[in-house]
Design a protein around this motif. Structure first.
Motif, mmCIF file in Angstrom:
data_model
loop_
_atom_site.group_PDB
_atom_site.id
_atom_site.type_symbol
_atom_site.label_atom_id
_atom_site.label_comp_id
_atom_site.label_asym_id
_atom_site.label_seq_id
_atom_site.Cartn_x
_atom_site.Cartn_y
_atom_site.Cartn_z
ATOM 1 N N GLY A 4 -25.543 31.695 -7.333
ATOM 2 C CA GLY A 4 -25.556 32.257 -6.000
ATOM 3 C C GLY A 4 -26.096 31.281 -4.975
ATOM 4 O O GLY A 4 -26.196 30.082 -5.194
ATOM 5 N N GLN A 5 -26.486 31.828 -3.821
ATOM 6 C CA GLN A 5 -26.911 31.007 -2.700
ATOM 7 C C GLN A 5 -28.077 30.102 -3.068
ATOM 8 O O GLN A 5 -28.173 28.972 -2.623
ATOM 9 C CB GLN A 5 -27.296 31.912 -1.528
ATOM 10 C CG GLN A 5 -27.705 31.152 -0.268
ATOM 11 C CD GLN A 5 -28.090 32.093 0.846
ATOM 12 O OE1 GLN A 5 -28.155 33.298 0.653
ATOM 13 N NE2 GLN A 5 -28.345 31.538 2.010
ATOM 14 N N MET A 6 -28.989 30.640 -3.900
ATOM 15 C CA MET A 6 -30.163 29.850 -4.252
ATOM 16 C C MET A 6 -29.953 29.034 -5.519
ATOM 17 O O MET A 6 -30.863 28.416 -6.017
ATOM 18 C CB MET A 6 -31.374 30.766 -4.442
ATOM 19 C CG MET A 6 -31.924 31.322 -3.155
ATOM 20 S SD MET A 6 -33.536 32.040 -3.445
ATOM 21 C CE MET A 6 -34.461 30.600 -3.969
ATOM 22 N N GLY A 7 -28.752 29.069 -6.076
ATOM 23 C CA GLY A 7 -28.524 28.382 -7.333
ATOM 24 C C GLY A 7 -28.888 26.907 -7.239
ATOM 25 O O GLY A 7 -28.500 26.215 -6.304
ATOM 26 N N VAL A 8 -29.628 26.421 -8.196
ATOM 27 C CA VAL A 8 -30.113 25.048 -8.133
ATOM 28 C C VAL A 8 -29.556 24.192 -9.262
ATOM 29 O O VAL A 8 -29.612 22.979 -9.197
ATOM 30 C CB VAL A 8 -31.659 25.012 -8.196
ATOM 31 C CG1 VAL A 8 -32.238 25.718 -6.998
ATOM 32 C CG2 VAL A 8 -32.180 25.636 -9.471
ATOM 33 N N GLY A 9 -28.978 24.800 -10.272
ATOM 34 C CA GLY A 9 -28.546 24.025 -11.420
ATOM 35 C C GLY A 9 -29.735 23.653 -12.267
ATOM 36 O O GLY A 9 -30.820 23.397 -11.751
ATOM 37 N N GLY A 10 -29.568 23.663 -13.569
ATOM 38 C CA GLY A 10 -30.685 23.399 -14.464
ATOM 39 C C GLY A 10 -30.699 21.970 -14.953
ATOM 40 O O GLY A 10 -29.701 21.269 -14.923
ATOM 41 N N ILE A 45 -36.332 23.542 -14.109
ATOM 42 C CA ILE A 45 -36.669 24.211 -15.371
ATOM 43 C C ILE A 45 -37.644 25.338 -15.057
ATOM 44 O O ILE A 45 -38.564 25.170 -14.262
ATOM 45 C CB ILE A 45 -37.325 23.244 -16.380
ATOM 46 C CG1 ILE A 45 -36.397 22.082 -16.693
ATOM 47 C CG2 ILE A 45 -37.684 23.968 -17.682
ATOM 48 C CD1 ILE A 45 -37.054 21.008 -17.510
ATOM 49 N N LEU A 46 -37.439 26.465 -15.703
ATOM 50 C CA LEU A 46 -38.343 27.596 -15.551
ATOM 51 C C LEU A 46 -38.917 27.921 -16.919
ATOM 52 O O LEU A 46 -38.180 28.191 -17.875
ATOM 53 C CB LEU A 46 -37.583 28.805 -14.997
ATOM 54 C CG LEU A 46 -38.404 29.960 -14.422
ATOM 55 C CD1 LEU A 46 -39.325 29.483 -13.316
ATOM 56 C CD2 LEU A 46 -37.463 31.048 -13.899
ATOM 57 N N LEU A 47 -40.241 27.856 -17.055
ATOM 58 C CA LEU A 47 -40.920 28.165 -18.305
ATOM 59 C C LEU A 47 -41.505 29.563 -18.215
ATOM 60 O O LEU A 47 -42.112 29.924 -17.212
ATOM 61 C CB LEU A 47 -42.045 27.155 -18.565
ATOM 62 C CG LEU A 47 -41.670 25.669 -18.533
ATOM 63 C CD1 LEU A 47 -42.895 24.817 -18.840
ATOM 64 C CD2 LEU A 47 -40.540 25.359 -19.505
ATOM 65 N N GLU A 63 -27.605 33.760 -12.128
ATOM 66 C CA GLU A 63 -27.308 33.491 -10.721
ATOM 67 C C GLU A 63 -27.915 32.166 -10.262
ATOM 68 O O GLU A 63 -27.317 31.439 -9.477
ATOM 69 C CB GLU A 63 -27.818 34.641 -9.853
ATOM 70 C CG GLU A 63 -27.032 35.935 -10.043
ATOM 71 C CD GLU A 63 -27.474 37.032 -9.090
ATOM 72 O OE1 GLU A 63 -28.226 36.726 -8.130
ATOM 73 O OE2 GLU A 63 -27.080 38.192 -9.304
ATOM 74 N N MET A 64 -29.107 31.869 -10.762
ATOM 75 C CA MET A 64 -29.780 30.628 -10.365
ATOM 76 C C MET A 64 -29.186 29.410 -11.068
ATOM 77 O O MET A 64 -29.186 28.304 -10.528
ATOM 78 C CB MET A 64 -31.267 30.716 -10.702
ATOM 79 C CG MET A 64 -32.066 31.659 -9.816
ATOM 80 S SD MET A 64 -32.376 30.955 -8.185
ATOM 81 C CE MET A 64 -33.476 29.605 -8.576
ATOM 82 N N GLY A 65 -28.736 29.587 -12.308
ATOM 83 C CA GLY A 65 -28.250 28.458 -13.088
ATOM 84 C C GLY A 65 -29.351 27.561 -13.607
ATOM 85 O O GLY A 65 -29.097 26.462 -14.090
ATOM 86 N N VAL A 66 -30.605 28.033 -13.524
ATOM 87 C CA VAL A 66 -31.740 27.224 -13.932
ATOM 88 C C VAL A 66 -31.869 27.201 -15.453
ATOM 89 O O VAL A 66 -31.486 28.155 -16.129
ATOM 90 C CB VAL A 66 -33.037 27.771 -13.291
ATOM 91 C CG1 VAL A 66 -33.377 29.145 -13.834
ATOM 92 C CG2 VAL A 66 -34.205 26.818 -13.473
#
Length: 372
Positions: A9-15, A168-170, A196-199
């Motif tokens: 989505g709009q805030m998607g940052v890619g992981g 990266i999200l831990l 949605e974020m793709g993180v």
């Protein structure tokens, strides 16, 4: 499977892609994490599970930066981050206890990471609005944490951890403090949010079902080491050890006394320790020291069992009706084998009471050979 950031989505940052190389942590004479190597693809949801003390949180702490490794590398997008301090790693963190500031509003909590980075007030307001909309809390911006439910507080923590667009999200047991209904709701929220974020997410939990629902791949740890890594289906249907089979769901497991090939592809005739003969189809050779494993839903109860290659009669020793399934424990007549069985209520002709005589069986490819 890695996800394209174009689908976010709009805030998607890619992981970010994460490559852990021979990472270890030793405390005096205790190996909390032995040399571990893992590759996590960009956009993966990667879960780590294991019993208490297996090294899950220690491994996560080394990635985050608040635990120093004894040896090894953590390579993110081609850069070893081990020498770098926490604030330069661009990693978001969500804890079990939320760690919200009680004296700040929801919006102030979410915007705090940007404030300490010197971002302008206008940009903070814009991104706080986007983050709260992503977790569906934009109407709660002016509330205090004490005015929120546990699930809402965890969503605020999720928004705060992602507002500076970490690669990266831990997450360390993020749902551990919630009751079952809230846990189920938040699992849906986290899965939607991550997609949605793709993180890239690295997620530690003790809950096997939670990991299976959320993750693309799961790593199972024991005594500081990775015992097996794979998709939830691979780990459930093709465990590489008795420990993995028992840790990830229910299973009936029997020591093998001997085995012989029947000359039909991978078909083997095995003898269990109590003398029971079983036909099994497996690429692995059964023999002394190995185990035969069958999951409870693979066994068939009732007249249909008579036509299966492995067909027996048995006695129901335990019967339990639970939401969504009926569970039995059946002793095979004339053997020492006791099987766990699970059937859907609509698949059962009648609820079988304890003491009932039944036909029970399974196909030759319903069992798995475990080599340890």
């Amino acid at each position: 499977m890695a996800r394209s950031s174009q689908a976010t989505g709009q805030m998607g940052v890619g992981g970010a892609a994460v490559s852990i190389r021979n990472l270890s942590k030793r405390y005096n004479n205790y190996n909390a994490v032995v040399a571990t190597t893992i590759d996590i693809e960009s956009g993966d949801f990667f879960a780590i599970i294991g019993p208490s003390g297996s090294g899950k949180s220690t491994l996560l702490g080394m990635i985050a930066g608040y635990i120093d490794p004894t040896a090894g590398q953590i390579v993110i997008n081609g850069r070893d981050i081990v020498p770098e301090p926490i604030y330069r790693r661009n990693i978001g963190m969500v804890f079990q206890n939320y760690a919200l500031f009680p004296h700040l509003t929801v919006a102030q909590n979410v915007g705090y990471p940007l404030k300490i980075r010197g971002v302008s007030s206008a940009e903070i307001a814009k991104r706080v609005g986007e983050s709260l909309a992503m977790v569906r809390l934009d109407a709660f911006a002016s509330r205090m944490p004490s005015e929120l439910s546990g699930g809402q507080q965890q969503r605020v923590a999720l928004a705060r951890a992602s507002i500076y667009k970490p690669s990266i999200l831990l997450m360390d047991e993020p749902l551990g403090a919630l009751d079952k209904n809230l846990r189920d709701e938040m699992q849906e929220e986290i899965k939607r949010f991550q997609q949605e974020m793709g993180v890239t997410v690295v997620y530690v939990t003790h809950d096997q079902q939670e990991a299976a629902f959320l993750a693309d791949r799961i790593a199972i740890m024991r005594d500081g080491a990775m015992t097996q890594i794979g998709s939830p289906r691979q780990l459930y249907e093709q465990p590489n050890s008795r420990f993995v089979a028992e840790f990830l769901g229910e299973a009936s497991i029997f020591p093998v006394k001997s085995a012989s090939s029947k000359g039909d592809g991978q078909l083997q005739l095995i003898v269990l320790e109590d003398g029971t003969q079983v036909a099994i189809r497996s690429e692995l050779d059964a023999g002394p020291g190995s185990f035969a494993c069958i999951r409870p839903e693979r066994a068939t109860i009732g007249p249909k069992a008579r036509s299966l290659r492995n067909a027996y009669t048995g006695t129901v020793r335990e019967s339990l009706y639970t939401p969504g399934s009926i569970r039995y424990r059946v002793d095979l007549s004339g053997t020492g084998c006791s099987l766990k069985v699970r059937v859907l209520p609509q698949a059962a002709i009648d609820f079988l009471e304890t003491g009932s005589l039944v036909d029970i069986g399974w196909s030759d490819d319903d069992m798995t050979i475990l080599t340890e």
